[in-house]
Design a protein around this motif. Structure first.
Motif, PDB file in Angstrom:
ATOM      1  N   ALA A  43      -3.170  -5.153 -11.365  1.00 27.70           N
ATOM      2  CA  ALA A  43      -2.111  -4.153 -11.484  1.00 27.70           C
ATOM      3  C   ALA A  43      -1.297  -4.379 -12.753  1.00 27.70           C
ATOM      4  O   ALA A  43      -0.965  -3.434 -13.480  1.00 27.70           O
ATOM      5  N   ALA A  44      -0.976  -5.642 -13.056  1.00 23.05           N
ATOM      6  CA  ALA A  44      -0.233  -5.947 -14.271  1.00 23.05           C
ATOM      7  C   ALA A  44      -1.070  -5.670 -15.512  1.00 23.05           C
ATOM      8  O   ALA A  44      -0.572  -5.154 -16.513  1.00 23.05           O
ATOM      9  N   ALA A  45      -2.357  -5.993 -15.435  1.00 17.93           N
ATOM     10  CA  ALA A  45      -3.232  -5.831 -16.601  1.00 17.93           C
ATOM     11  C   ALA A  45      -3.465  -4.367 -16.944  1.00 17.93           C
ATOM     12  O   ALA A  45      -3.600  -4.015 -18.127  1.00 17.93           O
ATOM     13  N   PHE A  46      -3.530  -3.499 -15.932  1.00 18.50           N
ATOM     14  CA  PHE A  46      -3.902  -2.107 -16.164  1.00 18.50           C
ATOM     15  C   PHE A  46      -2.734  -1.123 -15.983  1.00 18.50           C
ATOM     16  O   PHE A  46      -2.949   0.075 -15.893  1.00 18.50           O
ATOM     17  N   GLY A  47      -1.517  -1.632 -15.923  1.00 20.52           N
ATOM     18  CA  GLY A  47      -0.354  -0.759 -15.970  1.00 20.52           C
ATOM     19  C   GLY A  47       0.045  -0.094 -14.679  1.00 20.52           C
ATOM     20  O   GLY A  47       0.759   0.928 -14.708  1.00 20.52           O
ATOM     21  N   ALA A  48      -0.357  -0.626 -13.526  1.00 25.66           N
ATOM     22  CA  ALA A  48       0.127  -0.083 -12.254  1.00 25.66           C
ATOM     23  C   ALA A  48       1.613  -0.390 -12.120  1.00 25.66           C
ATOM     24  O   ALA A  48       2.092  -1.432 -12.559  1.00 25.66           O
ATOM     25  N   SER A  49       2.335   0.519 -11.497  1.00 24.34           N
ATOM     26  CA  SER A  49       3.783   0.343 -11.423  1.00 24.34           C
ATOM     27  C   SER A  49       4.220  -0.466 -10.209  1.00 24.34           C
ATOM     28  O   SER A  49       5.304  -1.055 -10.221  1.00 24.34           O
ATOM     29  N   ALA A  50       3.412  -0.525  -9.147  1.00 21.95           N
ATOM     30  CA  ALA A  50       3.811  -1.256  -7.950  1.00 21.95           C
ATOM     31  C   ALA A  50       2.609  -1.418  -7.026  1.00 21.95           C
ATOM     32  O   ALA A  50       1.613  -0.693  -7.141  1.00 21.95           O
ATOM     33  N   VAL A  51       2.734  -2.375  -6.108  1.00 24.88           N
ATOM     34  CA  VAL A  51       1.753  -2.571  -5.032  1.00 24.88           C
ATOM     35  C   VAL A  51       2.507  -2.462  -3.712  1.00 24.88           C
ATOM     36  O   VAL A  51       3.502  -3.163  -3.497  1.00 24.88           O
ATOM     37  N   VAL A  52       2.042  -1.556  -2.855  1.00 19.09           N
ATOM     38  CA  VAL A  52       2.692  -1.302  -1.569  1.00 19.09           C
ATOM     39  C   VAL A  52       1.784  -1.795  -0.464  1.00 19.09           C
ATOM     40  O   VAL A  52       0.560  -1.577  -0.487  1.00 19.09           O
ATOM     41  N   MET A  53       2.351  -2.461   0.523  1.00 22.92           N
ATOM     42  CA  MET A  53       1.570  -2.945   1.668  1.00 22.92           C
ATOM     43  C   MET A  53       2.449  -2.942   2.908  1.00 22.92           C
ATOM     44  O   MET A  53       3.667  -2.771   2.819  1.00 22.92           O
ATOM     45  N   GLN A  54       1.811  -3.144   4.038  1.00 24.03           N
ATOM     46  CA  GLN A  54       2.572  -3.206   5.288  1.00 24.03           C
ATOM     47  C   GLN A  54       3.390  -4.476   5.385  1.00 24.03           C
ATOM     48  O   GLN A  54       3.056  -5.505   4.786  1.00 24.03           O
ATOM     49  N   ASP A  55       4.450  -4.416   6.154  1.00 28.12           N
ATOM     50  CA  ASP A  55       5.226  -5.607   6.438  1.00 28.12           C
ATOM     51  C   ASP A  55       4.420  -6.556   7.318  1.00 28.12           C
ATOM     52  O   ASP A  55       4.455  -7.777   7.136  1.00 28.12           O
ATOM     53  N   ARG A  56       3.660  -5.986   8.258  1.00 28.63           N
ATOM     54  CA  ARG A  56       2.759  -6.777   9.097  1.00 28.63           C
ATOM     55  C   ARG A  56       1.337  -6.589   8.587  1.00 28.63           C
ATOM     56  O   ARG A  56       1.046  -5.679   7.833  1.00 28.63           O
ATOM     57  N   GLU A  99       5.636 -11.909 -10.565  1.00 30.82           N
ATOM     58  CA  GLU A  99       6.944 -11.748 -11.193  1.00 30.82           C
ATOM     59  C   GLU A  99       7.030 -10.459 -12.018  1.00 30.82           C
ATOM     60  O   GLU A  99       8.108 -10.098 -12.485  1.00 30.82           O
ATOM     61  N   LEU A 100       5.902  -9.781 -12.216  1.00 26.59           N
ATOM     62  CA  LEU A 100       5.854  -8.621 -13.110  1.00 26.59           C
ATOM     63  C   LEU A 100       5.703  -7.297 -12.387  1.00 26.59           C
ATOM     64  O   LEU A 100       6.216  -6.271 -12.848  1.00 26.59           O
ATOM     65  N   VAL A 101       4.964  -7.284 -11.279  1.00 25.19           N
ATOM     66  CA  VAL A 101       4.663  -6.047 -10.555  1.00 25.19           C
ATOM     67  C   VAL A 101       5.422  -6.045  -9.229  1.00 25.19           C
ATOM     68  O   VAL A 101       5.247  -6.969  -8.426  1.00 25.19           O
ATOM     69  N   PRO A 102       6.250  -5.046  -8.972  1.00 27.22           N
ATOM     70  CA  PRO A 102       6.950  -5.000  -7.680  1.00 27.22           C
ATOM     71  C   PRO A 102       5.964  -4.969  -6.511  1.00 27.22           C
ATOM     72  O   PRO A 102       5.019  -4.183  -6.507  1.00 27.22           O
ATOM     73  N   MET A 103       6.180  -5.859  -5.552  1.00 30.08           N
ATOM     74  CA  MET A 103       5.365  -5.906  -4.344  1.00 30.08           C
ATOM     75  C   MET A 103       6.252  -5.434  -3.195  1.00 30.08           C
ATOM     76  O   MET A 103       7.219  -6.097  -2.835  1.00 30.08           O
ATOM     77  N   ILE A 104       5.913  -4.285  -2.642  1.00 30.24           N
ATOM     78  CA  ILE A 104       6.805  -3.594  -1.704  1.00 30.24           C
ATOM     79  C   ILE A 104       6.172  -3.562  -0.327  1.00 30.24           C
ATOM     80  O   ILE A 104       5.001  -3.192  -0.168  1.00 30.24           O
ATOM     81  N   ARG A 105       6.947  -3.936   0.667  1.00 30.50           N
ATOM     82  CA  ARG A 105       6.464  -3.955   2.045  1.00 30.50           C
ATOM     83  C   ARG A 105       7.148  -2.832   2.831  1.00 30.50           C
ATOM     84  O   ARG A 105       8.355  -2.647   2.723  1.00 30.50           O
ATOM     85  N   VAL A 106       6.352  -2.131   3.609  1.00 28.97           N
ATOM     86  CA  VAL A 106       6.876  -1.028   4.414  1.00 28.97           C
ATOM     87  C   VAL A 106       6.475  -1.242   5.871  1.00 28.97           C
ATOM     88  O   VAL A 106       5.466  -1.880   6.163  1.00 28.97           O
ATOM     89  N   VAL A 107       7.264  -0.691   6.773  1.00 34.72           N
ATOM     90  CA  VAL A 107       6.961  -0.830   8.198  1.00 34.72           C
ATOM     91  C   VAL A 107       5.821   0.094   8.594  1.00 34.72           C
ATOM     92  O   VAL A 107       4.923  -0.286   9.337  1.00 34.72           O
ATOM     93  N   ASN A 108       5.841   1.319   8.086  1.00 34.29           N
ATOM     94  CA  ASN A 108       4.858   2.324   8.476  1.00 34.29           C
ATOM     95  C   ASN A 108       4.175   2.877   7.224  1.00 34.29           C
ATOM     96  O   ASN A 108       4.815   3.545   6.407  1.00 34.29           O
ATOM     97  N   LEU A 109       2.890   2.597   7.094  1.00 39.55           N
ATOM     98  CA  LEU A 109       2.176   3.000   5.883  1.00 39.55           C
ATOM     99  C   LEU A 109       1.999   4.516   5.807  1.00 39.55           C
ATOM    100  O   LEU A 109       2.080   5.100   4.717  1.00 39.55           O
ATOM    101  N   ALA A 110       1.782   5.167   6.943  1.00 41.63           N
ATOM    102  CA  ALA A 110       1.607   6.624   6.941  1.00 41.63           C
ATOM    103  C   ALA A 110       2.879   7.310   6.450  1.00 41.63           C
ATOM    104  O   ALA A 110       2.817   8.269   5.660  1.00 41.63           O
ATOM    105  N   ARG A 111       4.042   6.842   6.885  1.00 42.88           N
ATOM    106  CA  ARG A 111       5.299   7.425   6.406  1.00 42.88           C
ATOM    107  C   ARG A 111       5.506   7.152   4.920  1.00 42.88           C
ATOM    108  O   ARG A 111       6.048   7.987   4.190  1.00 42.88           O
ATOM    109  N   ALA A 112       5.070   5.976   4.469  1.00 40.27           N
ATOM    110  CA  ALA A 112       5.184   5.659   3.043  1.00 40.27           C
ATOM    111  C   ALA A 112       4.334   6.614   2.209  1.00 40.27           C
ATOM    112  O   ALA A 112       4.759   7.064   1.141  1.00 40.27           O
TER     113      ALA A 112
END
Length: 274
Positions: A148-161, A179-192
């Motif tokens: 993701a950092a190498a190819f310019g992705a802005s973030a990585v989203v995954m479930q909290d569980r 330290e470079l790419v925001p790693m974001i955790r969500v409770v519900n992936l479908a809602r995300a």
């Protein structure tokens, strides 16, 4: 009686010798654990430690380096740093890091990064957003962050569980990208996914059975949220149904599929060519 002053370190000022106390989180009995009380963790390896030292959002607690590691990191990131390093012998790292850790003589005790939400992914930049559906191997997640950092992705989203926590092993696999790419955790992936759609992201699920390849999907000019499922099982039904379309990578018939981190790298490269 006062102790005489310590002799100067071979690395110069600001580099103390650690000989008296074990690092925080050290296991006195049984195998060491990566997580320590209070939401802290040990990062290890030259890339991971140097990237964390350079990240102003990372709260630093303790830095242990061998003499060689101090020279290596100083060449990449000249001191002064926000924390004073302590000199440690290489054998000492086995007391507080897992047995298979490739630490390269560098370990940094840090607090976990502050949690972010789905809007942080949307606001992180114009690049594609990676969405991981139950990818549980920390080495895969770390490798995906690196791509993701190498190819310019802005973030990585995954479930909290059903997703790995922030650990030294994950950071080591990410080679500084944690330290470079925001790693974001969500409770519900479908809602995300629904929220990403509301903000003009075109949600594409990577599926080896899709009739259309990623290159044929007509994604030029669109901001893409690329969904990758777990190896073997792929995306779950609700996640698949939440995609705007499905696409595949054109791989040889001799192989059924790619490792999820390899697929992420290839897909990000393909998106970057559009």
């Amino acid at each position: 009686m006062r102790r005489p002053p310590r002799p100067p370190s071979p690395q110069g000022r600001g580099f103390s010798r650690n000989t008296e106390r074990p690092p925080a989180g050290e296991a006195r009995r049984g195998p060491p654990a990566e997580a320590t009380p209070g939401g802290m963790l040990w990062l290890h390896g030259l890339h991971s430690v140097a990237a964390a030292l350079a990240n102003p959002a990372r709260r630093l607690r303790r830095l242990l380096l061998t003499s060689d590691a101090h020279k290596e990191i100083s060449a990449r990131l000249p001191p002064p740093w926000r924390i004073q390093p302590e000199l440690a012998e290489r054998a000492h790292f086995a007391a507080f890091l897992p047995e298979d850790s490739v630490h390269q003589g560098a370990a940094l005790l840090v607090e976990a990064l502050e949690p972010l939400d789905i809007h942080d992914a949307i606001d992180a930049g114009p690049g594609p957003i990676l969405v991981l559906d139950q990818v549980t191997d920390p080495r895969n997640v770390g490798a995906i962050l690196r791509s993701a950092a190498a190819f310019g992705a802005s973030a990585v989203v995954m479930q909290d569980r059903h997703a790995p926590p922030e650990t030294g092993a994950l950071a080591r696999a990410a080679s500084g990208a944690l330290e470079l790419v925001p790693m974001i955790r969500v409770v519900n992936l479908a809602r995300a996914l629904d929220e990403l759609k509301k903000h003009d992201c075109w949600v594409v699920g990577l599926d080896g059975t899709a009739p259309t390849t990623l290159a044929q999907a007509g994604l030029a000019g669109r901001r893409v949220a690329l969904v990758l499922g777990a190896e073997g099982e792929g995306m779950r039904r609700l996640t698949r149904e939440g995609c705007d379309e499905l696409a595949r990578l054109p791989i040889s018939d001799r192989m059924e599929s790619l490792n999820v981190s390899a697929a992420a790298a290839v897909a990000l490269y393909e998106l970057g060519r559009m």
